[in-house]
Scaffold this motif. Structure first.
Motif, mmCIF file in Angstrom:
data_model
loop_
_atom_site.group_PDB
_atom_site.id
_atom_site.type_symbol
_atom_site.label_atom_id
_atom_site.label_comp_id
_atom_site.label_asym_id
_atom_site.label_seq_id
_atom_site.Cartn_x
_atom_site.Cartn_y
_atom_site.Cartn_z
ATOM 1 N N MET A 1 0.848 -1.173 0.000
ATOM 2 C CA MET A 1 0.000 0.000 0.000
ATOM 3 C C MET A 1 0.891 1.233 0.000
ATOM 4 S SD MET A 1 -3.492 0.680 0.554
ATOM 5 C CE MET A 1 -4.028 -0.699 1.506
ATOM 6 N N ALA A 34 -7.272 1.594 -8.750
ATOM 7 C CA ALA A 34 -6.216 1.412 -7.748
ATOM 8 C C ALA A 34 -6.372 2.322 -6.537
ATOM 9 C CB ALA A 34 -4.846 1.647 -8.390
ATOM 10 N N VAL A 36 -7.630 3.345 -3.159
ATOM 11 C CA VAL A 36 -8.210 2.741 -1.962
ATOM 12 C C VAL A 36 -8.901 3.822 -1.142
ATOM 13 C CG1 VAL A 36 -7.673 1.528 0.189
ATOM 14 C CG2 VAL A 36 -6.447 0.952 -1.921
ATOM 15 N N TRP A 53 -3.125 4.043 -2.187
ATOM 16 C CA TRP A 53 -3.119 3.383 -3.492
ATOM 17 C C TRP A 53 -2.715 1.928 -3.343
ATOM 18 C CZ3 TRP A 53 -5.163 5.962 -7.446
ATOM 19 C CH2 TRP A 53 -5.346 7.331 -7.261
ATOM 20 N N LYS A 54 -3.320 1.071 -4.154
ATOM 21 C CA LYS A 54 -3.015 -0.371 -4.092
ATOM 22 C C LYS A 54 -1.559 -0.653 -4.420
ATOM 23 C CE LYS A 54 -7.659 -1.926 -5.211
ATOM 24 N NZ LYS A 54 -8.512 -2.607 -6.184
ATOM 25 N N ASP A 55 -1.038 0.068 -5.415
ATOM 26 C CA ASP A 55 0.331 -0.203 -5.860
ATOM 27 C C ASP A 55 0.877 0.969 -6.669
ATOM 28 O OD1 ASP A 55 -0.925 -0.436 -8.398
ATOM 29 O OD2 ASP A 55 -1.066 -2.601 -8.194
#
Length: 92
Positions: A1, A34, A36, A53-55
């Protein structure tokens, strides 16, 4: 994350315009796969956006979205200071 904190300090005379621009940015960004979290916090003429953000790939896509690039360009003369952006990673 990945976490991002963006701090935007509007000039006093531009608060409403900057607020409207940020609300548009928040609305569009929350639609991204993406994203979150994209939360807006305000006090007087200071706007703080807390993002998760997820990635990195998703963050890279966000950083190239036209609504973000437009916001950055259009806000240049409306802010009292350059926008501060801090990228952090949770460690505990």
């Amino acid at each position: 994350m990945i976490s991002i904190t963006a701090i935007i300090k509007s000039k006093q005379e531009n608060i409403e315009q900057v607020r409207n621009m940020i609300h548009h940015l928040v609305t569009e960004t929350r639609k991204e796969a993406a994203c979150v979290r994209y939360d807006l916090h305000t006090t007087e003429n200071i706007f703080i956006i807390w993002e998760e953000w997820k990635d990195q790939a998703g963050l890279d896509i966000h950083n190239n979205q036209s609504y973000l690039l437009d916001f950055i360009k259009q806000s240049e003369n409306l802010v009292a200071l350059p926008i501060q952006v801090y990228k952090t990673f949770q460690t505990l």
